[in-house]
Design a protein around this motif. Structure first.
Motif, short mmCIF file in Angstrom:
data_model
loop_
_atom_site.label_atom_id
_atom_site.label_comp_id
_atom_site.label_asym_id
_atom_site.label_seq_id
_atom_site.Cartn_x
_atom_site.Cartn_y
_atom_site.Cartn_z
N ARG A 64 0.68 -1.32 -0.01
CA ARG A 64 0.12 -0.05 0.01
C ARG A 64 1.03 1.20 -0.01
O ARG A 64 0.62 2.21 -0.70
N GLU A 65 1.99 1.12 0.72
CA GLU A 65 2.82 2.45 0.65
C GLU A 65 3.56 2.57 -0.61
O GLU A 65 3.73 3.71 -1.10
N VAL A 66 3.72 1.29 -1.28
CA VAL A 66 4.34 1.54 -2.71
C VAL A 66 3.43 2.24 -3.61
O VAL A 66 3.80 2.93 -4.27
N GLN A 67 2.13 1.58 -3.58
CA GLN A 67 1.25 2.36 -4.38
C GLN A 67 1.15 3.80 -3.90
O GLN A 67 0.77 4.75 -4.95
N ARG A 68 1.14 4.15 -2.80
CA ARG A 68 0.66 5.49 -2.33
C ARG A 68 1.87 6.47 -2.84
O ARG A 68 1.48 7.50 -3.31
N LEU A 69 3.14 6.10 -2.75
CA LEU A 69 4.31 6.69 -3.17
C LEU A 69 4.17 7.02 -4.70
O LEU A 69 4.56 8.07 -5.38
N SER A 70 3.83 5.87 -5.32
CA SER A 70 3.53 5.89 -6.87
C SER A 70 2.46 6.84 -7.43
O SER A 70 2.77 7.57 -8.25
N GLN A 71 1.58 6.53 -6.80
CA GLN A 71 0.18 7.25 -7.23
C GLN A 71 0.17 8.87 -6.81
O GLN A 71 -0.23 9.58 -7.66
#
Length: 143
Positions: A64-71
């Motif tokens: 989820r953190e990867v997704q947040r940083l990306s998006q």
């Protein structure tokens, strides 16, 4: 907000028990994305006996953190990997620092114990084992 789960990465479990489809659903991603992230080393899954990927609750929080940083923040995957690696290095260094501080405190304690046991506890007095009658003559050097 129905279906939303908040996970604290620090308090999350490390047990690799979630199959890829469940972890993907919990993270809001496609299973193929998890496979790609695993290959890149962003989030490393454990392996079951049959070879299937297994994820922990901590892994899902990291996804989820990867997704947040990306998006949300627009960080590319290479940047995200660097962030994850640096955060892990910080955690390891903090743990090492605690360990070294504990060892230093123990060393100071041991030094204090040894000084208390010594027959001459003052540091400016050094006992010698032999008696000497030597005479030392000092003469200043002339320029």
């Amino acid at each position: 907000m129905d279906g939303e789960v908040t996970i604290s990465i620090e308090a999350a479990s490390d047990a690799k028990v979630l199959i890829i489809s469940v972890a993907a659903r919990m993270a809001g991603m496609h299973p193929q994305t998890l496979r790609q992230y695993d290959r890149m080393g962003l989030v490393q899954a454990g392996r079951a006996t049959g070879g299937g990927r297994r994820y922990s609750v901590r892994d899902v929080a990291l996804l989820r953190e990867v997704q947040r940083l990306s998006q949300d923040d627009g960080v590319n995957l290479a940047g995200i990997k660097r962030i994850i690696d640096l955060e892990q290095a910080v955690v390891e260094l903090q743990q090492r620092m605690v360990q070294l501080e504990t060892e230093l405190a123990a060393a100071y304690q041991r030094m204090a114990e040894l000084e208390a046991m010594a027959p001459f506890p003052r540091r400016d007095l050094v006992p010698t084992g032999r008696v000497s009658n030597a005479l030392v003559v000092w003469r200043p050097t002339r320029p």
